[in-house]
Design a protein around this motif. Structure first.
Motif, PDB file in Angstrom:
ATOM      1  N   GLU A  17       0.831  -1.205   0.000  1.00 10.93           N
ATOM      2  CA  GLU A  17       0.000   0.000   0.000  1.00 10.93           C
ATOM      3  C   GLU A  17       0.871   1.264   0.000  1.00 10.93           C
ATOM      4  O   GLU A  17       0.584   2.235  -0.712  1.00 10.93           O
ATOM      5  CB  GLU A  17      -0.917   0.001   1.226  1.00 10.93           C
ATOM      6  CG  GLU A  17      -1.944  -1.130   1.251  1.00 10.93           C
ATOM      7  CD  GLU A  17      -1.372  -2.466   1.726  1.00 10.93           C
ATOM      8  OE1 GLU A  17      -2.104  -3.480   1.667  1.00 10.93           O
ATOM      9  OE2 GLU A  17      -0.192  -2.490   2.159  1.00 10.93           O
ATOM     10  N   ARG A  18       1.932   1.233   0.802  1.00 15.73           N
ATOM     11  CA  ARG A  18       2.814   2.403   0.889  1.00 15.73           C
ATOM     12  C   ARG A  18       3.556   2.617  -0.431  1.00 15.73           C
ATOM     13  O   ARG A  18       3.724   3.751  -0.881  1.00 15.73           O
ATOM     14  CB  ARG A  18       3.817   2.209   2.031  1.00 15.73           C
ATOM     15  CG  ARG A  18       4.803   3.351   2.215  1.00 15.73           C
ATOM     16  CD  ARG A  18       4.116   4.657   2.502  1.00 15.73           C
ATOM     17  NE  ARG A  18       5.076   5.734   2.703  1.00 15.73           N
ATOM     18  CZ  ARG A  18       4.837   7.012   2.422  1.00 15.73           C
ATOM     19  NH1 ARG A  18       3.646   7.380   1.934  1.00 15.73           N
ATOM     20  NH2 ARG A  18       5.756   7.924   2.640  1.00 15.73           N
ATOM     21  N   MET A  65       2.529   1.856  -3.472  1.00 16.40           N
ATOM     22  CA  MET A  65       1.605   2.429  -4.450  1.00 16.40           C
ATOM     23  C   MET A  65       1.322   3.894  -4.146  1.00 16.40           C
ATOM     24  O   MET A  65       1.196   4.723  -5.052  1.00 16.40           O
ATOM     25  CB  MET A  65       0.305   1.617  -4.463  1.00 16.40           C
ATOM     26  CG  MET A  65       0.487   0.146  -4.867  1.00 16.40           C
ATOM     27  SD  MET A  65       1.250  -0.056  -6.502  1.00 16.40           S
ATOM     28  CE  MET A  65      -0.061   0.564  -7.541  1.00 16.40           C
ATOM     29  N   GLN A  66       1.239   4.220  -2.866  1.00 10.34           N
ATOM     30  CA  GLN A  66       0.985   5.607  -2.478  1.00 10.34           C
ATOM     31  C   GLN A  66       2.151   6.505  -2.905  1.00 10.34           C
ATOM     32  O   GLN A  66       1.951   7.593  -3.459  1.00 10.34           O
ATOM     33  CB  GLN A  66       0.791   5.704  -0.966  1.00 10.34           C
ATOM     34  CG  GLN A  66       0.507   7.114  -0.469  1.00 10.34           C
ATOM     35  CD  GLN A  66       0.446   7.191   1.042  1.00 10.34           C
ATOM     36  OE1 GLN A  66       1.234   6.558   1.739  1.00 10.34           O
ATOM     37  NE2 GLN A  66      -0.495   7.953   1.561  1.00 10.34           N
ATOM     38  N   ASN A  97       2.260   6.331  -7.108  1.00  6.47           N
ATOM     39  CA  ASN A  97       1.082   6.833  -7.816  1.00  6.47           C
ATOM     40  C   ASN A  97       0.643   8.210  -7.343  1.00  6.47           C
ATOM     41  O   ASN A  97       0.314   9.084  -8.160  1.00  6.47           O
ATOM     42  CB  ASN A  97      -0.082   5.860  -7.675  1.00  6.47           C
ATOM     43  CG  ASN A  97       0.113   4.606  -8.521  1.00  6.47           C
ATOM     44  OD1 ASN A  97       0.849   4.622  -9.499  1.00  6.47           O
ATOM     45  ND2 ASN A  97      -0.532   3.526  -8.134  1.00  6.47           N
ATOM     46  N   GLU A  98       0.626   8.409  -6.029  1.00  8.55           N
ATOM     47  CA  GLU A  98       0.049   9.633  -5.481  1.00  8.55           C
ATOM     48  C   GLU A  98       1.081  10.716  -5.217  1.00  8.55           C
ATOM     49  O   GLU A  98       0.888  11.881  -5.557  1.00  8.55           O
ATOM     50  CB  GLU A  98      -0.714   9.308  -4.187  1.00  8.55           C
ATOM     51  CG  GLU A  98      -1.872   8.335  -4.387  1.00  8.55           C
ATOM     52  CD  GLU A  98      -2.552   7.954  -3.082  1.00  8.55           C
ATOM     53  OE1 GLU A  98      -2.397   8.711  -2.096  1.00  8.55           O
ATOM     54  OE2 GLU A  98      -3.210   6.901  -3.038  1.00  8.55           O
ATOM     55  N   GLN A  99       2.201  10.318  -4.592  1.00  4.45           N
ATOM     56  CA  GLN A  99       3.186  11.327  -4.189  1.00  4.45           C
ATOM     57  C   GLN A  99       4.036  11.813  -5.360  1.00  4.45           C
ATOM     58  O   GLN A  99       4.292  13.012  -5.493  1.00  4.45           O
ATOM     59  CB  GLN A  99       4.080  10.757  -3.089  1.00  4.45           C
ATOM     60  CG  GLN A  99       5.030  11.772  -2.456  1.00  4.45           C
ATOM     61  CD  GLN A  99       5.753  11.187  -1.257  1.00  4.45           C
ATOM     62  OE1 GLN A  99       5.356  10.173  -0.687  1.00  4.45           O
ATOM     63  NE2 GLN A  99       6.845  11.830  -0.874  1.00  4.45           N
ATOM     64  N   HIS A 111       3.521  10.632  -8.762  1.00  3.92           N
ATOM     65  CA  HIS A 111       2.769  10.538 -10.022  1.00  3.92           C
ATOM     66  C   HIS A 111       3.512   9.717 -11.081  1.00  3.92           C
ATOM     67  O   HIS A 111       3.572  10.086 -12.254  1.00  3.92           O
ATOM     68  CB  HIS A 111       2.455  11.942 -10.551  1.00  3.92           C
ATOM     69  CG  HIS A 111       1.772  12.820  -9.543  1.00  3.92           C
ATOM     70  ND1 HIS A 111       0.494  12.580  -9.105  1.00  3.92           N
ATOM     71  CD2 HIS A 111       2.222  13.910  -8.849  1.00  3.92           C
ATOM     72  CE1 HIS A 111       0.160  13.494  -8.205  1.00  3.92           C
ATOM     73  NE2 HIS A 111       1.186  14.306  -8.031  1.00  3.92           N
ATOM     74  N   PRO A 149       2.971   6.256 -12.632  1.00  2.00           N
ATOM     75  CA  PRO A 149       1.952   5.204 -12.645  1.00  2.00           C
ATOM     76  C   PRO A 149       2.558   3.805 -12.488  1.00  2.00           C
ATOM     77  O   PRO A 149       3.558   3.472 -13.119  1.00  2.00           O
ATOM     78  CB  PRO A 149       1.306   5.369 -14.022  1.00  2.00           C
ATOM     79  CG  PRO A 149       1.647   6.752 -14.451  1.00  2.00           C
ATOM     80  CD  PRO A 149       2.995   7.036 -13.870  1.00  2.00           C
ATOM     81  N   TYR A 189      -0.689  -2.316 -10.573  1.00  2.00           N
ATOM     82  CA  TYR A 189      -0.697  -3.210  -9.409  1.00  2.00           C
ATOM     83  C   TYR A 189      -1.351  -4.529  -9.794  1.00  2.00           C
ATOM     84  O   TYR A 189      -2.464  -4.561 -10.325  1.00  2.00           O
ATOM     85  CB  TYR A 189      -1.464  -2.565  -8.258  1.00  2.00           C
ATOM     86  CG  TYR A 189      -1.656  -3.471  -7.059  1.00  2.00           C
ATOM     87  CD1 TYR A 189      -0.638  -3.662  -6.137  1.00  2.00           C
ATOM     88  CD2 TYR A 189      -2.871  -4.133  -6.852  1.00  2.00           C
ATOM     89  CE1 TYR A 189      -0.810  -4.480  -5.033  1.00  2.00           C
ATOM     90  CE2 TYR A 189      -3.057  -4.955  -5.763  1.00  2.00           C
ATOM     91  CZ  TYR A 189      -2.024  -5.130  -4.855  1.00  2.00           C
ATOM     92  OH  TYR A 189      -2.204  -5.946  -3.775  1.00  2.00           O
TER      93      TYR A 189
END
Length: 542
Positions: free
Chosen positions: A282-283, A285-286, A289-291, A293, A295, A298
């Protein structure tokens, strides 16, 4: 910018005879390897001076070296005597290239023998620490203190020097511990200046690199990043690249570097096999993907991998099955996401030295991926996956990768993440891997990492983790008898993972970890501490 392994005869034969990047020749030190366990360490020490170095085969000819134009040459040590049948020999023409040469241990003996001196079996071998007494404090031994401790490991000694050579230093047992032909810039040392036990060894190396070879400190992290981005763009063009992301520092650094170079033409794939530590998928991917960007595709394959391990207790069979399933999943997903022209791998320089597994496409001359990087310990990819390889990190040692990671903005939690085996928690569960045992170990392992972080000790350890044993032991909890699993704590210190020592952890930290595991992890009633070093043990239990 800134391992050490013993090379097999097969590996020696496969060492390259030309450097990875001809553009760096102007500031390169070439290391001819004769099978020393310290050859990689020599390369690392040179690079710590911000000068590029590479390990080449001892078979590299004088003509090849002339074409490479290195600023200096180092001949490594080795396990042989120069008089052994079939002992490795360098091209004798290298002495006439006009390039400064430093022979280390076997390399010095070979220099003496080939130039007309004499090497004989010493009456008394010299192994371990010895005091070096300076006879000539110039050139190679400038700023090396008289009486410095140096690390010896030799059974032969030079009993007569070739014409034109002088003694630079001696030890109690070795009259010719350091020698030189100043005019020809040929130097030899009977000790190993590259090892940490050699006090003043780094000063000697710097003397050779800067003063004798006249190198400039041009091998920097910034230069590497700039050159890599330029090379990636030139090679990839408008093609697509696939990267199997593991979450470790190597593949993460590679992902950041590739994304900076080619942007959306990079596709990262993360296969979650269910054996990672608590919260890591989870970390990961965060972060990507989120922090940042970047891609990442998963792929949840937890059930598939767990099914493959049902009833399996043999460690090697576990690894084989995990590897086989990884290949299947990778193949399926790459076909779904593709087509791709290139497969990016986080191959590092020790992999290049130690591996002879690369195939070459006879039409293009490019390497073809038939082996996935050992992030996953998975063995070979199917040969019909005809990706061309792109390996931007293959010039680097692990510590250099971390430098690059910081330079391009990776979070420190990835940069300094403890090494984690490819099969993950599956080989930290002794015996059969089940969903219940994975949950137990994942929770116990989290407590270990949580507590050492709270005590600000995470970076004091090379690795710190828990191991779940398949046995059960009797305990008492709440006036009731229990029959539950023991958990083993494994906290170790190391420089490179080749050798390791168990950590002398404060008792209050061990007590806190033990209390939390027993009270918070259902199914555990006992915690023990592994105080075995490597060798004789290994870091992992399987």
């Amino acid at each position: 910018m800134t391992a050490q392994t013993s090379l097999t005869p097969q590996t020696l034969e496969s060492l390259p005879t030309k450097p990875l990047d001809p553009a760096i020749n102007r500031q390169m030190i070439a290391i001819l390897d004769f099978g020393s366990q310290y050859s990689e360490l020599i390369a690392r020490r040179i690079r710590e001076t911000n000068v590029y170095s590479e390990v080449l085969s001892y078979r590299t000819s004088a003509e090849q070296l002339r074409n490479l134009s290195p600023k200096g040459i180092i001949l490594s040590g080795g396990p042989n005597s120069v008089y052994d049948e079939g002992a490795p020999q360098c091209d004798p023409q290298i002495w006439h290239l006009g390039i400064p040469i430093l022979g280390v241990c076997y390399g010095m003996q070979l220099m003496v023998q080939q130039l007309g001196g004499k090497v004989e079996r010493a009456k008394r071998g010299e192994y371990g620490k010895a005091s070096l007494y300076i006879d000539d404090p110039t050139d190679l031994l400038t700023n090396v203190e008289d009486g410095s401790t140096m690390w010896m490991s030799h059974g032969d000694s030079c009993t007569m020097l070739p014409e034109g050579f002088e003694i630079l230093a001696h030890t109690e047992n070795t009259p010719r511990a350091a020698i030189a032909h100043h005019e020809k810039k040929l130097f030899g040392v009977q000790f190993h200046p590259e090892v940490v036990h050699s006090v003043g060894g780094i000063a000697l190396i710097r003397n050779f690199v800067y003063h004798i070879c006249e190198c400039e400190p041009t091998w920097t992290t910034e230069v590497f990043v700039e050159e890599s981005i330029r090379e990636i763009r030139a090679k990839v063009g408008d093609k697509r690249v696939l990267l199997a992301l593991s979450g470790g520092v190597d593949s993460s650094t590679l992902a950041f570097l590739l994304h900076r170079a080619i942007g959306d033409r990079l596709t990262c794939m993360f296969i979650d096999q269910g054996f990672m530590r608590k919260g890591e998928p989870e970390r990961l991917m965060q972060i990507f993907n989120e922090q940042f960007h970047i891609p990442v595709e998963y792929v949840n394959a937890r059930d598939r991998f767990l099914a493959q391990l049902q009833g399996i207790t043999d460690p090697e069979e576990k690894r084989r099955r995990i590897g086989h399933e990884f290949i299947k999943v990778f193949e399926e997903e790459s076909q779904r996401l593709g087509p791709f022209d290139y497969l990016a791998q986080g191959t590092l320089y020790p992999d290049v030295i130690e591996s002879a597994d690369s195939n070459v496409d006879p039409k293009t001359g490019e390497r073809i991926a038939v082996k996935i990087k050992s992030h996953h310990n998975v063995g070979g990819l199917p040969k019909n996956l005809r990706f061309k390889l792109i390996e931007p990190l293959r010039k680097l040692f692990k510590d250099e990768v971390r430098n690059v990671a910081r330079a391009i903005g990776l979070p420190e939690e990835i940069v300094r993440r403890h090494p984690f085996p490819g099969p993950g928690l599956a080989i930290r569960i002794i015996g059969e891997v089940t969903a219940e045992r994975l949950n137990i170990l994942r929770d116990a392992d989290y407590i270990v990492r949580d507590e050492i972080s709270k005590h600000d000790m995470y970076h004091d350890f090379w690795q710190a983790f828990a191991v779940l044993l398949p046995i059960r032991s009797v305990g008492v909890m709440g006036d009731k008898r229990t029959y539950a699993h023991p958990v083993v704590l494994r906290l170790i210190t190391s420089e490179d993972g080749m050798t390791a020592d168990w950590a002398r952890v404060p008792y209050d930290l061990l007590e806190t970890i033990s209390n939390r595991i027993v009270n918070e992890v259902k199914g555990v009633n006992r915690v023990v501490y592994d105080i075995t070093s490597k060798p004789p043990g290994t870091i992992e239990w399987e």
